[in-house]
Structure formats: C-alpha cells, structure tokens
Design a protein around this motif. Structure first.
Motif, mmCIF file in Angstrom:
data_model
loop_
_atom_site.group_PDB
_atom_site.id
_atom_site.type_symbol
_atom_site.label_atom_id
_atom_site.label_comp_id
_atom_site.label_asym_id
_atom_site.label_seq_id
_atom_site.Cartn_x
_atom_site.Cartn_y
_atom_site.Cartn_z
ATOM 1 N N GLY A 28 -10.496 -19.059 -46.684
ATOM 2 C CA GLY A 28 -11.190 -18.305 -45.808
ATOM 3 C C GLY A 28 -12.410 -18.653 -44.791
ATOM 4 O O GLY A 28 -12.317 -17.611 -44.392
ATOM 5 N N LEU A 29 -11.158 -19.392 -44.493
ATOM 6 C CA LEU A 29 -12.454 -19.941 -43.169
ATOM 7 C C LEU A 29 -11.342 -19.603 -42.062
ATOM 8 O O LEU A 29 -11.988 -19.556 -40.587
ATOM 9 N N LEU A 30 -10.346 -18.205 -41.788
ATOM 10 C CA LEU A 30 -9.776 -18.500 -41.018
ATOM 11 C C LEU A 30 -9.001 -16.317 -41.398
ATOM 12 O O LEU A 30 -8.093 -16.633 -41.711
ATOM 13 N N ASP A 31 -8.579 -16.557 -40.808
ATOM 14 C CA ASP A 31 -8.250 -14.291 -40.914
ATOM 15 C C ASP A 31 -7.631 -14.745 -39.990
ATOM 16 O O ASP A 31 -8.129 -13.923 -38.443
ATOM 17 N N VAL A 32 -5.919 -14.856 -39.654
ATOM 18 C CA VAL A 32 -5.351 -14.877 -38.738
ATOM 19 C C VAL A 32 -4.535 -12.988 -38.995
ATOM 20 O O VAL A 32 -4.128 -12.330 -40.311
ATOM 21 N N ARG A 33 -3.907 -11.854 -38.025
ATOM 22 C CA ARG A 33 -3.661 -10.878 -38.651
ATOM 23 C C ARG A 33 -3.062 -10.587 -37.109
ATOM 24 O O ARG A 33 -3.627 -10.459 -35.374
ATOM 25 N N VAL A 34 -1.951 -10.559 -37.642
ATOM 26 C CA VAL A 34 -0.182 -10.559 -36.193
ATOM 27 C C VAL A 34 -0.105 -8.922 -36.011
ATOM 28 O O VAL A 34 0.404 -8.545 -37.127
ATOM 29 N N HIS A 35 -0.270 -8.353 -35.395
ATOM 30 C CA HIS A 35 0.189 -6.743 -34.895
ATOM 31 C C HIS A 35 1.436 -6.544 -33.957
ATOM 32 O O HIS A 35 1.383 -7.533 -33.223
ATOM 33 N N ASP A 36 2.187 -6.044 -34.263
ATOM 34 C CA ASP A 36 3.816 -5.854 -33.813
ATOM 35 C C ASP A 36 2.840 -4.924 -32.353
ATOM 36 O O ASP A 36 3.508 -3.164 -33.000
ATOM 37 N N LEU A 37 3.469 -5.064 -31.342
ATOM 38 C CA LEU A 37 3.143 -3.933 -30.555
ATOM 39 C C LEU A 37 3.945 -3.077 -30.309
ATOM 40 O O LEU A 37 3.805 -1.337 -30.368
ATOM 41 N N ARG A 38 5.525 -2.566 -31.117
ATOM 42 C CA ARG A 38 5.941 -1.256 -31.037
ATOM 43 C C ARG A 38 5.521 -0.618 -32.162
ATOM 44 O O ARG A 38 5.653 0.375 -31.966
ATOM 45 N N ASP A 39 4.848 -0.790 -33.001
ATOM 46 C CA ASP A 39 3.511 -0.006 -34.102
ATOM 47 C C ASP A 39 3.091 0.894 -32.386
ATOM 48 O O ASP A 39 2.783 2.244 -33.274
ATOM 49 N N TRP A 40 2.790 0.933 -31.204
ATOM 50 C CA TRP A 40 1.847 2.226 -30.379
ATOM 51 C C TRP A 40 3.071 2.623 -29.733
ATOM 52 O O TRP A 40 2.865 3.128 -28.800
ATOM 53 N N THR A 41 4.458 2.285 -29.926
ATOM 54 C CA THR A 41 5.093 3.604 -28.958
ATOM 55 C C THR A 41 5.459 4.137 -29.486
ATOM 56 O O THR A 41 4.668 4.648 -30.911
ATOM 57 N N HIS A 42 5.737 5.511 -28.613
ATOM 58 C CA HIS A 42 5.558 6.416 -28.810
ATOM 59 C C HIS A 42 7.475 7.687 -29.150
ATOM 60 O O HIS A 42 7.333 8.254 -29.327
ATOM 61 N N ASP A 43 8.385 6.576 -28.087
ATOM 62 C CA ASP A 43 9.466 6.668 -27.902
ATOM 63 C C ASP A 43 10.644 6.689 -28.933
ATOM 64 O O ASP A 43 9.802 5.402 -29.404
ATOM 65 N N VAL A 44 11.866 7.317 -29.009
ATOM 66 C CA VAL A 44 12.475 6.154 -30.472
ATOM 67 C C VAL A 44 13.094 5.170 -29.707
ATOM 68 O O VAL A 44 13.605 4.293 -30.542
ATOM 69 N N HIS A 45 13.296 4.745 -28.665
ATOM 70 C CA HIS A 45 13.037 3.327 -27.965
ATOM 71 C C HIS A 45 12.812 2.461 -28.234
ATOM 72 O O HIS A 45 12.920 1.212 -28.661
#
Ligand code: 6GU
Length: 240
Positions: A28-45
C-alpha cells in the motif's frame, strides 16, 4: 503515492508489479494504475495517430483522444504530468527526489513521432507538466522511460527500501559516483579484497571510499566534478 500511466501498450508496464515495486504496491505504499489510451477512442479502428501537419515521416498522436484521457485520469485533482520524450529535459536524481514528494504523478506515454503539442500546452494551463528524457538516445516509445523513472522515484518513498541508508549512499546523492564494493571470499581468482576494508579502522575506510569515489568520478564522469557545489571537496580531496 499514486501513479497513473496512460499508454497504448498497457501490458508493457506489467514489470512495475514485479519485485521491489510489486512489494511496495502490495504493502500500500504505491498505487499504480495503467490505462489503455484506446479506451478513449470513438472510431471502430481505435485510431490514436494521424499524419503530421507540415509533412515528414512518422505519425503524431491525436489531441482529442489524449485530451479526453487526461481529463478523465486527472479529474478533480492537480497531479504532476510527466511526458517522456527524447526532446525533454534530462531526468536526474534531483528530479527523482522531487517527484518522490508528490502525492500523484501521471505519465503520458507517446509513441510514433510524439503527441500533438497542444495536449501538453493545454494540460500546462491546469497542472505542472514536465517533458522529460532519460538520456541521449532514442527509444521506440515512452513506456520503458516510465519504468525507469517510476523505479527511481519509488525506491525513494518511505518504507520501500529495507534499509533507507542505501538511498542515502547512492551514486549521485553526494554528487560523486560510488566506488567499488567487495564481499567474501577474501581472495577470489587471485584478486584480494583491499586490506583497508578488513582493517576495522572506520575513519580510514570512509576516507578510502571517498578517495575511490573521487577517482572513479574523475575517470568516468569528469562533468560531475565540475558541477559539485562550492566546498564539496576538502583539502585532501583536492590533493588527489
Ligand atoms: Cl523519455 N522517450 C523516448 N521515446 N525516447 C527516449 C526518452 C524518452 N529518453 C531518451 N530517449
């Protein structure tokens, strides 16, 4: 400390959960959260990049997606944003120490030829932003640079290192490179451990270690000696 990383290769950051940093996360000394940039895309590709204005090779990461991603990850808070780029200011131990005092860091990993500059300029209106390089060479993307910086910062957090004295004795903490270290056996492949280290004379051992640190810094990193603060070297040091 909380660290968020936004990347198109979240799996690339998996090693952050291994070994010493994994233990710091579990404790609990460190909280690391990794996010996928593609989660914020809108198009099918799920396109994240486009060709550069003005022409030239490579692709530039699109501003709208990064803008939404950073709005969402930073929502309601003012973290420091760190953007790894070979065009950034050099990352140093001084910066690692300063980052270690922050409550939140957000890393934005660019790939291709980088992120549209307006993403950085817009973020800088709301939060401190650093564009940072880890050295004079070019990596494929910011992910490995983030791992380097997170490791350098996390080991300075209270409780992460078993023995806090290790962080104090590091190369760079007194502006000098650390000298050589030895353990048993006393002689190995005809090389003996320097006698002084077995003398029990701790003042003499400290002096010897400092001499070795200065010799090594002179040979390998003379630029560091130039940058030592006034008065950092005593009369004995300067005689070397
Ligand atoms: Cl931070 N990123 C990339 N892509 N290349 C680098 C770097 C960062 N630092 C040195 N080379």
């Amino acid at each position: 400390m909380r660290i968020d990383v936004v990347t198109i290769f979240p799996e690339y950051l998996a090693p952050l959960r291994a070994a010493l940093l994994g233990k710091a996360i579990d404790r609990g000394l460190l909280d690391v959260r990794v996010h996928d940039l593609r989660d914020w895309t809108h198009d099918v590709h799920k396109a994240v990049d486009d060709s550069p204005y003005g022409g030239g090779p490579g692709m530039v990461m699109k501003p709208q997606i990064w803008g939404d991603a950073l709005d969402s990850v930073c929502a309601g808070d003012t973290p420091r944003l760190v953007v790894p780029t070979p065009a950034g200011k050099p990352f140093t131990q001084v910066m690692a120490r300063s980052y270690a005092t922050e409550s939140r860091l957000v890393f934005a990993c660019g790939r291709y030829e980088g992120i549209d500059q307006r993403v950085i300029d817009d973020a800088a209106r709301r939060m401190p932003v650093d564009e940072v390089s880890i050295g004079d060479y070019v990596l494929v993307g910011g992910e490995v640079a983030v791992m380097v910086m997170v490791e350098a910062v996390a080991r300075l957090l209270p409780g992460v290192l078993g023995n806090p004295a290790s962080a104090e004795q590091d190369s760079f903490s007194d502006g000098l490179l650390e000298g050589p270290s030895y353990t048993r056996p006393e002689v190995w492949r005809e090389f003996a451990v320097p006698d002084i280290l077995r003398s029990g004379n701790h003042a003499a051992i400290d002096r010897w270690r400092r001499d070795k640190a200065i010799e090594r810094t002179f040979e390998r990193r003379p630029d560091l000696l130039e940058r030592l603060p006034e008065g950092a070297l005593d009369k004995h040091d300067r005689a070397l």
